[in-house]
Design a protein around this motif. Structure first.
Motif, short mmCIF file in Angstrom:
data_model
loop_
_atom_site.label_atom_id
_atom_site.label_comp_id
_atom_site.label_asym_id
_atom_site.label_seq_id
_atom_site.Cartn_x
_atom_site.Cartn_y
_atom_site.Cartn_z
N GLY A 140 -7.55 7.82 5.78
CA GLY A 140 -8.13 6.48 5.96
C GLY A 140 -7.27 5.31 5.60
O GLY A 140 -7.79 4.20 5.43
N ALA A 141 -5.95 5.49 5.47
CA ALA A 141 -5.08 4.36 5.15
C ALA A 141 -5.12 3.33 6.29
O ALA A 141 -5.16 3.68 7.47
N ASP A 142 -5.12 2.07 5.91
CA ASP A 142 -5.21 0.96 6.87
C ASP A 142 -3.82 0.67 7.45
O ASP A 142 -2.95 0.15 6.76
N VAL A 143 -3.64 0.96 8.74
CA VAL A 143 -2.33 0.74 9.37
C VAL A 143 -2.07 -0.74 9.63
O VAL A 143 -0.93 -1.13 9.92
N SER A 150 0.83 -1.20 0.00
CA SER A 150 0.00 0.00 0.00
C SER A 150 0.87 1.26 0.00
O SER A 150 2.07 1.19 0.27
N PRO A 151 0.26 2.42 -0.29
CA PRO A 151 1.02 3.67 -0.18
C PRO A 151 1.63 3.85 1.22
O PRO A 151 2.73 4.38 1.35
N LEU A 152 0.91 3.38 2.24
CA LEU A 152 1.42 3.50 3.60
C LEU A 152 2.65 2.62 3.82
O LEU A 152 3.57 2.99 4.57
N GLU A 179 -2.82 2.39 15.84
CA GLU A 179 -3.25 1.03 15.58
C GLU A 179 -4.63 0.70 16.15
O GLU A 179 -5.23 -0.29 15.79
N GLY A 180 -5.14 1.55 17.02
CA GLY A 180 -6.47 1.33 17.56
C GLY A 180 -7.54 1.72 16.55
O GLY A 180 -7.24 2.14 15.43
#
Length: 260
Positions: free
Chosen positions: A188-191, A167-169, A219-220
């Motif tokens: 809204g990127a998924d950590v 992902s971009p993250l 992470e929460g």
């Protein structure tokens, strides 16, 4: 100043020279062995006046070189939005002729924000995913073009669309770019997303980086405010985000929804 004067004179000389050659009967569609036309060169050099003359005399707006480069692709290389818009006005296709030469990916790679804006407003898929490149957002993050990544996200690009499972993250974490990490998480990127190696973005952060603590904090579950913002933006759709300014809401809330 002196440099600007030299640049103006150089552009003027190119324009006069082109007109002279055309009036002498030279074809505006004369190409090299690599199928490079005068219009390709004008756009690559960022010379809209020359491009205009060539187009008015019948230059092929969608000509393709052996590398699949179109004049519009070359305009994205130079970052000259005047050339880009001129080509679009003359019927140039904003879409990639093949996966080897995507205009929006090239603009994102080089951080040419105005070119990205023009392409997206002319119907280019903002989340176009090319196998060996990924999405325009991924390319912008890979090359650490923070302002361009922000523009893509504001225009509705998915914060999680990357290259395969990367992902971009993931790439922002790998590059230890705090500005990109904050930006992507805000949109809204998924950590917790895992790449092909089964690693989350936090696991790609260099040992000496201070980003690890940021990821631990994020992470929460998302806050209610963040969930509401993402939901409202999704309901509007990326082509209608500008209508948020017309909502009967306090300016502070509208700015929050628009990431201002």
């Amino acid at each position: 100043n002196h440099d600007q004067l030299l640049l103006v004179l150089a552009h003027f000389w190119l324009l006069v020279n082109n007109l002279k050659l055309i009036n002498q009967g030279s074809s505006v569609n004369l190409i090299t062995a690599d199928h490079v036309s005068p219009l390709h060169e004008a756009c690559l050099g960022g010379h809209p006046a020359c491009a205009s003359v060539l187009l008015k005399h019948g230059a092929q707006v969608n000509g393709v070189t052996i590398d699949w480069h179109t004049p519009l692709f070359n305009a994205c290389v130079s970052g000259n939005v005047a050339c880009l818009n001129l080509l679009l006005q003359h019927g140039a296709s904003p879409h990639a002729p093949c996966d080897l030469a995507s205009p929006i990916h090239e603009a994102a790679k080089r951080g040419h924000i105005e070119c990205v804006e023009s392409l997206t407003s002319n119907g280019v898929n903002i989340d176009l995913n090319i196998k060996h490149l990924g999405t325009p957002l991924y390319v912008a993050c890979e090359n650490e073009q923070v302002a361009c990544a922000k523009k893509l996200l504001e225009s509705g690009a998915s914060a999680n669309g990357g290259k395969d499972l990367d992902s971009p993250l993931h790439v922002a974490a790998r590059n230890s770019n705090a500005d990109l990490v904050h930006l992507l998480i805000d949109f809204g990127a998924d950590v917790r997303a895992k790449n092909a190696e089964g690693k989350r973005p936090v696991e790609l952060v260099p040992p000496s980086s201070t980003l690890t603590q940021i990821f631990v904090q994020k992470e929460g579950p998302l806050s209610l405010m963040q969930l509401c913002r993402l939901c409202i933006r999704k309901c509007f759709g990326h082509k209608q985000h500008h209508k948020i300014t017309g909502l009967l809401l306090p300016d502070e809330l509208k700015h929050f929804l628009l990431h201002i």
